[in-house]
Design an enzyme around this catalytic site. Sequence first.
Site, PDB file in Angstrom:
ATOM      1  N   ARG A  17      -3.071  21.330 -14.351  1.00  0.00           N
ATOM      2  CA  ARG A  17      -2.062  20.306 -14.695  1.00  0.00           C
ATOM      3  C   ARG A  17      -2.372  19.646 -16.046  1.00  0.00           C
ATOM      4  O   ARG A  17      -1.470  19.160 -16.724  1.00  0.00           O
ATOM      5  CB  ARG A  17      -1.959  19.245 -13.587  1.00  0.00           C
ATOM      6  CG  ARG A  17      -0.852  18.254 -13.890  1.00  0.00           C
ATOM      7  CD  ARG A  17      -0.434  17.395 -12.733  1.00  0.00           C
ATOM      8  NE  ARG A  17       0.601  16.470 -13.169  1.00  0.00           N
ATOM      9  CZ  ARG A  17       1.335  15.708 -12.387  1.00  0.00           C
ATOM     10  NH1 ARG A  17       1.163  15.768 -11.087  1.00  0.00           N
ATOM     11  NH2 ARG A  17       2.242  14.900 -12.896  1.00  0.00           N
ATOM     12  N   GLU A  40       9.135  17.298 -25.242  1.00  0.00           N
ATOM     13  CA  GLU A  40       8.547  17.713 -23.960  1.00  0.00           C
ATOM     14  C   GLU A  40       9.143  19.058 -23.509  1.00  0.00           C
ATOM     15  O   GLU A  40       8.470  19.854 -22.857  1.00  0.00           O
ATOM     16  CB  GLU A  40       8.762  16.641 -22.880  1.00  0.00           C
ATOM     17  CG  GLU A  40       8.214  15.255 -23.233  1.00  0.00           C
ATOM     18  CD  GLU A  40       6.694  15.081 -23.062  1.00  0.00           C
ATOM     19  OE1 GLU A  40       5.978  16.085 -22.859  1.00  0.00           O
ATOM     20  OE2 GLU A  40       6.224  13.923 -23.155  1.00  0.00           O
ATOM     21  N   GLU A  74      -4.251  17.039 -10.861  1.00  0.00           N
ATOM     22  CA  GLU A  74      -4.883  17.383 -12.138  1.00  0.00           C
ATOM     23  C   GLU A  74      -6.377  17.676 -12.018  1.00  0.00           C
ATOM     24  O   GLU A  74      -7.201  17.131 -12.756  1.00  0.00           O
ATOM     25  CB  GLU A  74      -4.625  16.275 -13.175  1.00  0.00           C
ATOM     26  CG  GLU A  74      -4.773  16.787 -14.589  1.00  0.00           C
ATOM     27  CD  GLU A  74      -4.186  15.835 -15.640  1.00  0.00           C
ATOM     28  OE1 GLU A  74      -3.027  15.420 -15.512  1.00  0.00           O
ATOM     29  OE2 GLU A  74      -4.933  15.537 -16.589  1.00  0.00           O
ATOM     30  N   HIS A  86      -0.817  15.586 -26.248  1.00  0.00           N
ATOM     31  CA  HIS A  86      -0.860  14.193 -25.796  1.00  0.00           C
ATOM     32  C   HIS A  86      -2.111  13.447 -26.249  1.00  0.00           C
ATOM     33  O   HIS A  86      -2.060  12.224 -26.400  1.00  0.00           O
ATOM     34  CB  HIS A  86      -0.725  14.114 -24.280  1.00  0.00           C
ATOM     35  CG  HIS A  86       0.692  14.316 -23.802  1.00  0.00           C
ATOM     36  ND1 HIS A  86       1.410  15.454 -24.091  1.00  0.00           N
ATOM     37  CD2 HIS A  86       1.531  13.528 -23.071  1.00  0.00           C
ATOM     38  CE1 HIS A  86       2.616  15.360 -23.546  1.00  0.00           C
ATOM     39  NE2 HIS A  86       2.717  14.204 -22.925  1.00  0.00           N
ATOM     40  N   LYS A 131       3.239  11.166 -11.402  1.00  0.00           N
ATOM     41  CA  LYS A 131       2.347  10.288 -12.175  1.00  0.00           C
ATOM     42  C   LYS A 131       3.075   8.977 -12.435  1.00  0.00           C
ATOM     43  O   LYS A 131       4.191   8.979 -12.958  1.00  0.00           O
ATOM     44  CB  LYS A 131       1.963  10.925 -13.512  1.00  0.00           C
ATOM     45  CG  LYS A 131       0.848  11.936 -13.389  1.00  0.00           C
ATOM     46  CD  LYS A 131       0.336  12.314 -14.759  1.00  0.00           C
ATOM     47  CE  LYS A 131      -0.739  13.365 -14.671  1.00  0.00           C
ATOM     48  NZ  LYS A 131      -1.186  13.810 -15.999  1.00  0.00           N
ATOM     49  N   ASN A 177      -0.581  18.137 -20.796  1.00  0.00           N
ATOM     50  CA  ASN A 177      -0.916  17.141 -21.820  1.00  0.00           C
ATOM     51  C   ASN A 177      -1.042  17.753 -23.211  1.00  0.00           C
ATOM     52  O   ASN A 177      -1.629  17.129 -24.106  1.00  0.00           O
ATOM     53  CB  ASN A 177      -2.221  16.433 -21.452  1.00  0.00           C
ATOM     54  CG  ASN A 177      -2.037  15.549 -20.244  1.00  0.00           C
ATOM     55  OD1 ASN A 177      -1.021  14.871 -20.132  1.00  0.00           O
ATOM     56  ND2 ASN A 177      -2.978  15.570 -19.336  1.00  0.00           N
ATOM     57  N   HIS A 219      -1.183  10.250 -27.881  1.00  0.00           N
ATOM     58  CA  HIS A 219      -1.534   8.923 -27.349  1.00  0.00           C
ATOM     59  C   HIS A 219      -2.287   8.112 -28.409  1.00  0.00           C
ATOM     60  O   HIS A 219      -2.132   6.888 -28.493  1.00  0.00           O
ATOM     61  CB  HIS A 219      -2.388   9.049 -26.083  1.00  0.00           C
ATOM     62  CG  HIS A 219      -1.595   9.453 -24.866  1.00  0.00           C
ATOM     63  ND1 HIS A 219      -2.170   9.870 -23.689  1.00  0.00           N
ATOM     64  CD2 HIS A 219      -0.255   9.493 -24.656  1.00  0.00           C
ATOM     65  CE1 HIS A 219      -1.221  10.145 -22.814  1.00  0.00           C
ATOM     66  NE2 HIS A 219      -0.055   9.939 -23.371  1.00  0.00           N
ATOM     67  N   ARG A 227       0.812  -1.240   0.000  1.00  0.00           N
ATOM     68  CA  ARG A 227       0.000   0.000   0.000  1.00  0.00           C
ATOM     69  C   ARG A 227       0.840   1.283   0.000  1.00  0.00           C
ATOM     70  O   ARG A 227       0.373   2.352   0.378  1.00  0.00           O
ATOM     71  CB  ARG A 227      -0.971   0.028   1.178  1.00  0.00           C
ATOM     72  CG  ARG A 227      -1.925  -1.132   1.166  1.00  0.00           C
ATOM     73  CD  ARG A 227      -3.151  -0.888   2.007  1.00  0.00           C
ATOM     74  NE  ARG A 227      -3.998  -2.052   1.956  1.00  0.00           N
ATOM     75  CZ  ARG A 227      -3.877  -3.097   2.769  1.00  0.00           C
ATOM     76  NH1 ARG A 227      -2.978  -3.084   3.725  1.00  0.00           N
ATOM     77  NH2 ARG A 227      -4.669  -4.130   2.642  1.00  0.00           N
ATOM     78  N   LYS A 251       7.478  22.728 -14.901  1.00  0.00           N
ATOM     79  CA  LYS A 251       6.596  21.616 -14.510  1.00  0.00           C
ATOM     80  C   LYS A 251       6.322  21.661 -13.008  1.00  0.00           C
ATOM     81  O   LYS A 251       5.184  21.462 -12.577  1.00  0.00           O
ATOM     82  CB  LYS A 251       7.190  20.263 -14.906  1.00  0.00           C
ATOM     83  CG  LYS A 251       6.303  19.110 -14.436  1.00  0.00           C
ATOM     84  CD  LYS A 251       6.421  17.844 -15.208  1.00  0.00           C
ATOM     85  CE  LYS A 251       5.356  16.841 -14.725  1.00  0.00           C
ATOM     86  NZ  LYS A 251       5.416  15.553 -15.389  1.00  0.00           N
ATOM     87  N   HIS A 293       7.256   7.971 -27.556  1.00  0.00           N
ATOM     88  CA  HIS A 293       6.279   8.871 -26.925  1.00  0.00           C
ATOM     89  C   HIS A 293       6.536  10.326 -27.341  1.00  0.00           C
ATOM     90  O   HIS A 293       5.623  11.044 -27.739  1.00  0.00           O
ATOM     91  CB  HIS A 293       6.357   8.704 -25.402  1.00  0.00           C
ATOM     92  CG  HIS A 293       5.489   9.656 -24.641  1.00  0.00           C
ATOM     93  ND1 HIS A 293       4.115   9.548 -24.604  1.00  0.00           N
ATOM     94  CD2 HIS A 293       5.795  10.759 -23.914  1.00  0.00           C
ATOM     95  CE1 HIS A 293       3.612  10.529 -23.874  1.00  0.00           C
ATOM     96  NE2 HIS A 293       4.615  11.287 -23.445  1.00  0.00           N
TER      97      HIS A 293
END
Length: 377
Positions: free
Chosen positions: A256, A200, A252, A263, A158, A260, A267, A136, A242, A280
Amino acid sequence: MIAPRRPLKFRERVMPALRTLEVDLGERSYPIFIGDGLLGRAGLLDDYIHGRQLMVVSNETVAPLYMERLLAGLPDDLQVAQVVLPDGERYKTLQVLDQVYTALLEHRFDRGCTLLALGGGVVGDMTGFAAASYQRGVNFIQVPTTLLSQVDSSVGGKTGVNHPLGKNMIGAFHQPQAVIADTGVLDTLPDRELSAGMAEVIKYGLINDPGFFAWLEAHIDGLMSRDKTLLAEAIERSCADKAAIVAADEREAGQRALLNLGHTFGHAIETGMGYGAWLHGEAVGAGMAMAAEMSRRLGWLDDSDCERITRLLHKAGLPAAPPPEIDSERFLELMAVDKKVMAGRLRLVLLKGIGGARVTDDFSSDTLRASLDAFRS
Ligand code: NAD
Ligand code: GLY
């Protein structure tokens, strides 16, 4: 530069050449160290390793290059174990992640252990998710070794893996204890990966830092020929941009999502082409060109600024158009599986000028369709 808010620890005081930033998240704040030759510096990691058990996670490409150097700088009294994963985006899966859990259990690692990611964004995202979920939640440290991971994926917490139906769809927010970005390791990075990381970097200029975008235009040739000082400057500025966004909106809820930019289109390219076919960063490069084209069609971006973006992407060795294999119909289908879709409505990050990124659903499906079609003509 974001000024450190807490008293500097030993390592930060004795290494003045180090560029140090802080991701300001209250009790979960952590430093980002940037510098040439950090890997293996005795003592650098000591303050951030919790407990006496350390699991280093790397991959088959990075481990032979840098594992030994990393291990040389660790304290003698640690129980250190390693997991070396197969290399590639297509291995960023729950099945492969299981190797990390198995190693942790076989070595009887307890809740006080620390995981360390030595590699690019794939290793970093997977190690972070293992740390978020093992017993956990345990501590972890990011030692990013690609430009992309040094400017983006290692910062902000993330973590996760891909699902065959969608990229990064299984994951958690889990912040590291520290990020150590050694610019020296970029020497062995293939050119294509350097370009992918630059996507990026360019993203931050486009989102909210037009001065940085202009600086990149002026220095792109030096950056692509791996001038160390320029690279360190670009990494620091990217991380600062960032860190400011993450500090304002860690999970987010709002701004935030600006990170993206490019993206949703990107993606779709990665999933549509099969994970790993396009890097990527390459997909994000093409995605930013697509977002720019759509912003231009909405009257938000001048023709000349749209051209500046395309020119900089080209100079960075990046594609500025999607692959012909994915037609507009398929793009729309793929883009519908996006974490920014809300109540069935697609939201995109678009540009009101360079440095003026906005998350919006204020566009017609015709404009989106026409923007996709524009790359087919
Ligand atoms: P990657 O991790 O696949 O690394 C790229 C390639 O470079 C790999 O083959 C790797 O083994 C190799 N490599 C790494 N360091 C090297 C070095 N110093 N010398 C030689 N080769 C080296 O890819 P990436 O571009 O670093 O990361 C992409 C991943 O990051 C994607 O899965 C993406 O979804 C994720 N990502 C996550 C976030 C986030 O916020 N968590 C942000 C951006 C991207
Ligand atoms: N790379 C997107 C984010 O960190 O939010």
